[in-house]
Enzyme design. Structure first.
Site, PDB file in Angstrom:
ATOM      1  N   LYS A 105       0.834  -1.208   0.000  1.00 33.70           N
ATOM      2  CA  LYS A 105       0.000   0.000   0.000  1.00 33.70           C
ATOM      3  C   LYS A 105       0.865   1.253   0.000  1.00 33.70           C
ATOM      4  CE  LYS A 105      -1.812   1.659   4.010  1.00 33.70           C
ATOM      5  NZ  LYS A 105      -1.564   3.086   4.309  1.00 33.70           N
ATOM      6  N   ASN A 106       1.805   1.320   0.916  1.00 35.41           N
ATOM      7  CA  ASN A 106       2.546   2.569   1.087  1.00 35.41           C
ATOM      8  C   ASN A 106       3.580   2.810  -0.007  1.00 35.41           C
ATOM      9  OD1 ASN A 106       0.978   3.176   3.243  1.00 35.41           O
ATOM     10  ND2 ASN A 106       2.485   2.609   4.800  1.00 35.41           N
ATOM     11  N   ARG A 127      -4.559  10.610   4.225  1.00 37.84           N
ATOM     12  CA  ARG A 127      -3.472  11.590   4.367  1.00 37.84           C
ATOM     13  C   ARG A 127      -2.453  11.492   3.253  1.00 37.84           C
ATOM     14  NH1 ARG A 127      -2.706  13.915   9.213  1.00 37.84           N
ATOM     15  NH2 ARG A 127      -0.586  14.311   8.527  1.00 37.84           N
ATOM     16  N   ARG A 180       0.896  14.649  13.215  1.00 36.63           N
ATOM     17  CA  ARG A 180       1.326  14.456  11.830  1.00 36.63           C
ATOM     18  C   ARG A 180       1.314  15.745  10.999  1.00 36.63           C
ATOM     19  NH1 ARG A 180      -1.186   8.965   9.547  1.00 36.63           N
ATOM     20  NH2 ARG A 180       0.708   8.969   8.315  1.00 36.63           N
ATOM     21  N   ASP A 236       4.287   0.661  12.016  1.00 40.93           N
ATOM     22  CA  ASP A 236       3.074   0.058  11.445  1.00 40.93           C
ATOM     23  C   ASP A 236       2.871  -1.398  11.881  1.00 40.93           C
ATOM     24  OD1 ASP A 236       2.498   2.430  10.214  1.00 40.93           O
ATOM     25  OD2 ASP A 236       3.197   1.822   8.230  1.00 40.93           O
TER      26      ASP A 236
HETATM   27  N1  EPU Z   1       6.507  14.719  10.539  1.00 42.81           N
HETATM   28  C1  EPU Z   1       6.708  16.036  10.838  1.00 42.81           C
HETATM   29  N2  EPU Z   1       6.585  16.942   9.836  1.00 42.81           N
HETATM   30  C2  EPU Z   1       6.304  16.585   8.551  1.00 42.81           C
HETATM   31  C3  EPU Z   1       6.119  15.224   8.257  1.00 42.81           C
HETATM   32  C4  EPU Z   1       6.226  14.315   9.279  1.00 42.81           C
HETATM   33  O1  EPU Z   1       6.962  16.399  11.968  1.00 42.81           O
HETATM   34  O2  EPU Z   1       6.213  17.468   7.681  1.00 42.81           O
HETATM   35  C5  EPU Z   1       6.599  13.711  11.618  1.00 42.81           C
HETATM   36  C6  EPU Z   1       5.293  12.963  11.834  1.00 42.81           C
HETATM   37  O3  EPU Z   1       4.416  13.673  12.656  1.00 42.81           O
HETATM   38  C7  EPU Z   1       5.766  11.673  12.474  1.00 42.81           C
HETATM   39  C8  EPU Z   1       7.128  11.450  11.796  1.00 42.81           C
HETATM   40  O4  EPU Z   1       7.492  12.701  11.223  1.00 42.81           O
HETATM   41  O5  EPU Z   1       5.946  11.848  13.849  1.00 42.81           O
HETATM   42  C9  EPU Z   1       7.139  10.401  10.718  1.00 42.81           C
HETATM   43  O6  EPU Z   1       6.122  10.655   9.781  1.00 42.81           O
HETATM   44  P1  EPU Z   1       6.279  10.354   8.240  1.00 42.81           P
HETATM   45  O7  EPU Z   1       6.145  11.628   7.497  1.00 42.81           O
HETATM   46  O8  EPU Z   1       7.494   9.527   8.025  1.00 42.81           O
HETATM   47  O9  EPU Z   1       5.005   9.470   7.972  1.00 42.81           O
HETATM   48  P2  EPU Z   1       4.032   9.546   6.733  1.00 42.81           P
HETATM   49  O10 EPU Z   1       4.809   9.731   5.489  1.00 42.81           O
HETATM   50  O11 EPU Z   1       2.924  10.468   7.019  1.00 42.81           O
HETATM   51  C10 EPU Z   1       4.172   6.981   6.244  1.00 42.81           C
HETATM   52  C11 EPU Z   1       3.206   5.846   6.124  1.00 42.81           C
HETATM   53  C12 EPU Z   1       2.636   5.517   7.493  1.00 42.81           C
HETATM   54  C13 EPU Z   1       3.785   5.125   8.392  1.00 42.81           C
HETATM   55  C14 EPU Z   1       4.810   6.258   8.448  1.00 42.81           C
HETATM   56  C15 EPU Z   1       6.042   5.928   9.259  1.00 42.81           C
HETATM   57  C16 EPU Z   1       2.316   6.149   3.891  1.00 42.81           C
HETATM   58  C17 EPU Z   1       1.168   6.473   3.037  1.00 42.81           C
HETATM   59  N3  EPU Z   1       2.126   6.224   5.203  1.00 42.81           N
HETATM   60  O12 EPU Z   1       3.442   8.077   6.751  1.00 42.81           O
HETATM   61  O13 EPU Z   1       1.781   4.402   7.305  1.00 42.81           O
HETATM   62  O14 EPU Z   1       3.313   4.857   9.688  1.00 42.81           O
HETATM   63  O15 EPU Z   1       5.246   6.593   7.114  1.00 42.81           O
HETATM   64  O16 EPU Z   1       6.674   4.816   8.762  1.00 42.81           O
HETATM   65  O17 EPU Z   1       3.383   5.785   3.408  1.00 42.81           O
HETATM   66  C18 EPU Z   1      -0.072   3.009   7.736  1.00 42.81           C
HETATM   67  O18 EPU Z   1       0.172   2.431   6.659  1.00 42.81           O
HETATM   68  O19 EPU Z   1      -0.893   2.546   8.573  1.00 42.81           O
HETATM   69  C19 EPU Z   1       0.627   4.250   8.061  1.00 42.81           C
HETATM   70  C20 EPU Z   1       0.206   5.106   8.992  1.00 42.81           C
END
Ligand code: EPU
Length: 418
Positions: free
Chosen positions: A22-23, A93, A122, A305
């Site tokens: 998915k991701n 998101r 987030r 995850d």
């Molecule tokens: N963060 C910031 N600022 C930003 C972006 C992120 O502070 O601009 C923080 C977030 O709040 C969090 C940390 O950085 O504390 C990590 O977040 P990240 O941006 O890496 O996560 P994401 O890209 O929003 C993806 C996956 C998530 C997974 C996370 C961490 C996708 C679509 N989603 O999210 O997947 O938990 O990386 O590995 O790729 C899931 O599949 O259930 C899921 C939540």
């Protein structure tokens, strides 16, 4: 709305197969906007989030066509829109990652900010900061990020934290920009690497994905490509825990073994036997489970995850386990529901102390996010009597045919309309 009814206590046995990630798929779908030529994707999982991403792309003028069950052709000959609405971004998101591609292709984008989420605040500050550094003019107005850039220009960036989404957004924008970009402290997740592989197949000049420093040399145009999405390491890990928590013996085919080092190590520490077999992994649990310490970390650390799933498992270990969640500040919502099933869990800040083995008993439960829902399904597989997990739409976002896969392994799980 559907719910899942589970009667626990049956050891899972047999062979199952992991679907596409998915991701990895979601940002890859968005990347199709970067070219006017068709992009053909294989091993795309049939999930609710993928459907949402396709609607988003169609709304922007792209054409989507399923070639077979898991192969999808996307063709953004023209990008006629530039907006991702609040309704879309709040349901998924990952839609926010469309910002970079729309901006790079059309010079203009308007994408809703996602707002808070069940697992944490987030924010998207790193996405915005990165695109600004590439020369985009960005304003926040009425809950939307409004971005403009006649052309994006290369820059040297350092991310405060190795955000997966921010790394992907910036990579896609810089790929179709001018000049040289480096992203330091970039995310190293396999999903970022898979996006990098697609972009390179489209003609992008990107090196260093999978390391902390990604280098991108912008090109004037990208072309069509064909790409196979990697298998889902989180689904693989979830199925491995299903085998472990039921005292089962399951071969998880197509599991991306080399991406699962942390998961395999931690499962082995609990006493579960994990071996490579047939291009996948065999998980055999035939003794008492041992307690462990677990800390979620960016890749190659243990994935957040899979934290909820491991918490369910550790309720069955003989002794005290300690789980620390370092990625999201509010990702223990499943613990409250596990308590209702009889688990012994104490939470303090980012740490959960799990004492076992607890005798779980079936209960009506619900979860506020995808992985928490999976944790509850797993607890249900180990519980006495019947567990009813409601809000199945969370599971449908990220697990393909979960009930069928578990049924085929001998689980008593049934999806019913609520
Ligand atoms: N963060 C910031 N600022 C930003 C972006 C992120 O502070 O601009 C923080 C977030 O709040 C969090 C940390 O950085 O504390 C990590 O977040 P990240 O941006 O890496 O996560 P994401 O890209 O929003 C993806 C996956 C998530 C997974 C996370 C961490 C996708 C679509 N989603 O999210 O997947 O938990 O990386 O590995 O790729 C899931 O599949 O259930 C899921 C939540």
């Amino acid at each position: 709305m559907d719910k899942m009814l589970i009667r626990g206590g049956r050891p899972l046995r047999g062979t199952t197969t992991v679907s596409g990630s998915k991701n990895a798929a979601l940002p890859i779908l968005m990347a199709s906007l970067l070219t006017s030529e068709p992009v053909v994707l294989h091993n795309v999982p049939r999930l609710r989030d993928v459907r949402t991403a396709i609607s988003l792309l169609e709304g922007l003028g792209a054409k989507a066509r399923w070639l077979d069950e898991h192969s999808l052709e996307l063709h953004a000959a023209q990008v006629t829109g530039y907006e991702a609405s609040y309704d879309l971004v709040k349901t998924m998101r990952a839609s926010f990652v469309v910002l970079g591609p729309i901006l790079a292709r059309t010079g203009r984008a308007r994408v809703s900010t996602p707002g808070g989420c069940a697992i944490g605040a987030r924010p998207v500050n790193l996405h915005i900061g990165g695109l600004r550094a590439l020369g985009a003019r960005i304003q926040l107005r009425n809950g939307y990020v409004e971005a403009r850039a006649e052309h994006l220009t290369g820059a040297r960036l350092w991310l405060d934290n190795p955000s997966v989404g921010a790394t992907e957004n910036i990579m896609m924008a810089a790929a179709l920009g001018q000049g040289h970009t480096t992203i330091e402290n970039a995310a190293r997740e396999p999903e970022v690497q898979d996006l990098g592989r697609l972009l390179v197949a489209m003609g992008a000049r990107i090196t260093g994905t999978g390391t902390h420093v990604i280098a991108i040399e912008g090109v004037a145009r990208l072309h069509g490509a064909e790409h196979r999405v990697i298998p889902d390491r989180i689904e693989a890990g979830s199925l491995m825990v299903a085998a472990a928590i039921t005292g089962g013996d399951v071969v998880v085919e197509n599991a991306p073994v080399e991406q699962l080092d942390a998961v395999i190590t931690k499962l082995r520490e609990t006493g579960v036997n994990v071996t490579a077999q047939n291009g996948g992994l065999r998980v055999v649990a035939d003794g008492a489970l041992q307690p462990i310490e677990l800390r979620t970390l960016p890749y190659p650390g243990f994935p957040t995850d899979l934290q909820a799933q491991m918490m369910a498992l550790l309720t069955q270990a003989a002794g005290t386990s300690v789980i620390t969640e370092t990625i999201f500040e509010n990702r223990f919502m499943h613990a409250q529901e596990l308590l209702r099933m009889g688990a012994d869990i104490v939470m303090k800040g980012a740490t959960a102390v799990v004492r076992g083995p607890a005798r779980l008993s079936g209960a009506p439960v619900m979860a506020t996010d995808l992985r928490a829902s999976m944790g509850l399904i797993l607890a249900g597989l180990a519980a006495d009597q019947e567990t009813a997990v409601s809000r199945v739409y969370h599971l449908d976002r990220g697990y393909e045919a979960l009930d069928q896969k578990l049924q085929a392994l001998g689980a008593a799980i049934e999806r019913v309309a609520e």
